[in-house]
Design a protein around this motif. Structure first.
Motif, short mmCIF file in Angstrom:
data_model
loop_
_atom_site.label_atom_id
_atom_site.label_comp_id
_atom_site.label_asym_id
_atom_site.label_seq_id
_atom_site.Cartn_x
_atom_site.Cartn_y
_atom_site.Cartn_z
N TYR A 225 36.94 131.46 -52.54
CA TYR A 225 36.46 131.34 -53.91
C TYR A 225 35.79 129.99 -54.11
N HIS A 226 36.46 128.92 -53.70
CA HIS A 226 35.89 127.59 -53.86
C HIS A 226 34.70 127.38 -52.93
N GLN A 227 34.74 128.00 -51.76
CA GLN A 227 33.59 127.87 -50.85
C GLN A 227 32.34 128.47 -51.48
N ARG A 228 32.50 129.62 -52.10
CA ARG A 228 31.35 130.26 -52.73
C ARG A 228 30.87 129.48 -53.95
N ARG A 229 31.76 128.81 -54.61
CA ARG A 229 31.38 128.02 -55.78
C ARG A 229 30.95 126.61 -55.41
N GLY A 230 31.07 126.27 -54.13
CA GLY A 230 30.69 124.91 -53.70
C GLY A 230 31.67 123.85 -54.14
N THR A 231 32.94 124.21 -54.26
CA THR A 231 33.94 123.24 -54.72
C THR A 231 34.99 122.96 -53.63
N LEU A 232 34.55 122.99 -52.37
CA LEU A 232 35.41 122.53 -51.28
C LEU A 232 35.13 121.06 -51.02
N CYS A 233 36.17 120.31 -50.77
CA CYS A 233 36.00 118.88 -50.49
C CYS A 233 35.28 118.71 -49.15
N HIS A 234 34.23 117.93 -49.17
CA HIS A 234 33.46 117.68 -47.94
C HIS A 234 34.25 116.82 -46.95
N GLY A 235 35.28 116.16 -47.47
CA GLY A 235 36.07 115.32 -46.58
C GLY A 235 37.16 116.09 -45.87
N CYS A 236 37.95 116.89 -46.61
CA CYS A 236 39.09 117.59 -45.99
C CYS A 236 38.88 119.09 -45.85
N GLY A 237 37.85 119.63 -46.48
CA GLY A 237 37.58 121.06 -46.37
C GLY A 237 38.46 121.93 -47.25
N GLN A 238 39.29 121.33 -48.13
CA GLN A 238 40.18 122.09 -48.98
C GLN A 238 39.62 122.20 -50.40
N PRO A 239 40.09 123.18 -51.15
CA PRO A 239 39.57 123.36 -52.51
C PRO A 239 39.86 122.17 -53.41
N ILE A 240 38.92 121.90 -54.30
CA ILE A 240 39.09 120.84 -55.29
C ILE A 240 39.48 121.50 -56.60
N THR A 241 40.66 121.23 -57.09
CA THR A 241 41.13 121.86 -58.33
C THR A 241 41.21 120.88 -59.49
N GLY A 242 41.06 119.61 -59.21
CA GLY A 242 41.15 118.60 -60.28
C GLY A 242 39.87 117.77 -60.31
N ARG A 243 40.05 116.44 -60.40
CA ARG A 243 38.90 115.52 -60.42
C ARG A 243 38.17 115.59 -59.09
N CYS A 244 36.87 115.38 -59.17
CA CYS A 244 36.09 115.36 -57.93
C CYS A 244 34.95 114.36 -58.06
#
Length: 290
Positions: A225-244
Motif C-alpha cells: 500500500y505504501h509502496q504504491r502511494r510512494g510513502t516507503l522510507c528511502h532509507g530503511c524501505g519501511q512504510p512511513i506512518t508518521g512524520r516524514c
C-alpha cells in the motif's frame, strides 16, 4: 301359429307405415313412441311377456332395446349426452361432475387445471409449483430452457431458474474472481469475497493479522500500500506512518535522513548532495573539497 302370423302381419304393416315421411323430428319421436307402445301391447296380447330394461333417466320412457347404465341410472343410448355440447356419449368414455356427464373434450376444457406456460388444459400428469399448475414438459428454466432435474429450481421475480443459472445471474459475486459466492465468504469493502481471494493485490499474501489497506477498490498489505502511494522510507524501505522528510524525490523517516558518511541526522534544507547521497556540510567539505 295363426297368432304369430297375425303378429308378423301387424308388425309388417307397422313397419311399412313407419316408412312414410313424417312432418318433423318431434312427430317422428311421437310416432316411434306410439309404435313401440303398440308393439309392446300386442306382444302382451299374444301372451309374450315384455320386460322393460328400466326407464330412461332423460325421457322417462321404458327402455326396450340397447341400454346404457351410468351415473347410477339407465339411459337410451341416444339420450346419454354431454351436458355441455349435447353430443351423444354412448359407450365412449366420459367424466362426471356434480352428477352430470361430460365428454372428455368438454370436461378438460371446462374443469381441468390450466398450464401456466401454454394456458392449455392439463389432461394427463400435472405439476404444481409456484402456486400454479404446469404440464411437466413446460416447467423449465426461464434462462436456459432446460427442464428441471433432481436439483429442483430457484425462484426469482416469479420466474423459475435452474441452480446453475440462478447462481450465475443472481448470487453475489466475489470481489476478487467475480465468480458466484456460494458458501463461506468474507465481507469487506462493501462486497463479498471467497476467503482465498481476499489477498494483497501485489504479493497475493493473505491478511493474517486481520488488517488491510484499501487503494482504488483493492486490498493491499501495508508494505505494498505504501509502496504504491510512494510513502516507503528511502532509507530503511519501511512504510512511513508518521512524520516524514521529502528530499531528492524521496521520502524518509526523520531519523533515517542522515549523512551518508557520519550517519548524523540531517535537517531538511541543511544538507549537501553528491551522487544521490546526502551529506552534512562538514563531511561533504572533507570528502569533496573544492
Amino acid at each position: 301359429m295363426a297368432h304369430l302370423s297375425e303378429m308378423q302381419s301387424k308388425v309388417s304393416v307397422t313397419a311399412d307405415a313407419s316408412r312414410k315421411p313424417l312432418p318433423d323430428k318431434q312427430d317422428h319421436k311421437a310416432s316411434l313412441d306410439s309404435m313401440l307402445g303398440g308393439l309392446e301391447q300386442e306382444l302382451q296380447d299374444l301372451g309374450i311377456a315384455t320386460v322393460p330394461k328400466g326407464h330412461c333417466a332423460s325421457c322417462e320412457k321404458p327402455i326396450a332395446g340397447k341400454v346404457i347404465h351410468a351415473l347410477g341410472q339407465s339411459w337410451h343410448p341416444e339420450h346419454f349426452i354431454c351436458n355441455h355440447c349435447k353430443e351423444e356419449i354412448g359407450s365412449s368414455p366420459f367424466f362426471e361432475r356434480n352428477g352430470l356427464a361430460y365428454c372428455s373434450k368438454d370436461y378438460h376444457l371446462l374443469f381441468s387445471p390450466r398450464c401456466a406456460y401454454c394456458a392449455a388444459p392439463i389432461m394427463d400428469k400435472v405439476l404444481t409449483a409456484m402456486n400454479q399448475t404446469w404440464h411437466p414438459e413446460h416447467f423449465f428454466c426461464s434462462h436456459c430452457g432446460e427442464v428441471f432435474g433432481a436439483e429442483g429450481f430457484h425462484e426469482k421475480d416469479k420466474k423459475p431458474y435452474c441452480r446453475k443459472d440462478f447462481l450465475a445471474m443472481f448470487s453475489p459475486k466475489c470481489g476478487g474472481c467475480n465468480r458466484p459466492v456460494l458458501e463461506n465468504y468474507l465481507s469487506a469493502m462493501n462486497t463479498v469475497w471467497h476467503p482465498e481471494c481476499f489477498v494483497c493485490g501485489d504479493c497475493f499474501s493473505s491478511f493474517s493479522s486481520g488488517s488491510f489497506f484499501e487503494l482504488d477498490g483493492r486490498p493491499f498489505c501495508e508494505l505494498h500500500y505504501h509502496q504504491r502511494r510512494g510513502t516507503l522510507c528511502h532509507g530503511c524501505g519501511q512504510p512511513i506512518t508518521g512524520r516524514c522528510i521529502s528530499a531528492m524525490g524521496h521520502k524518509f523517516h526523520p531519523e533515517h535522513f542522515v549523512c551518508a558518511f557520519c550517519l548524523t541526522q540531517l535537517s531538511k534544507g541543511i544538507f549537501r548532495e553528491q551522487n544521490n547521497k546526502t551529506y552534512c556540510h562538514l563531511c561533504f567539505n572533507k570528502l569533496f573539497p573544492q
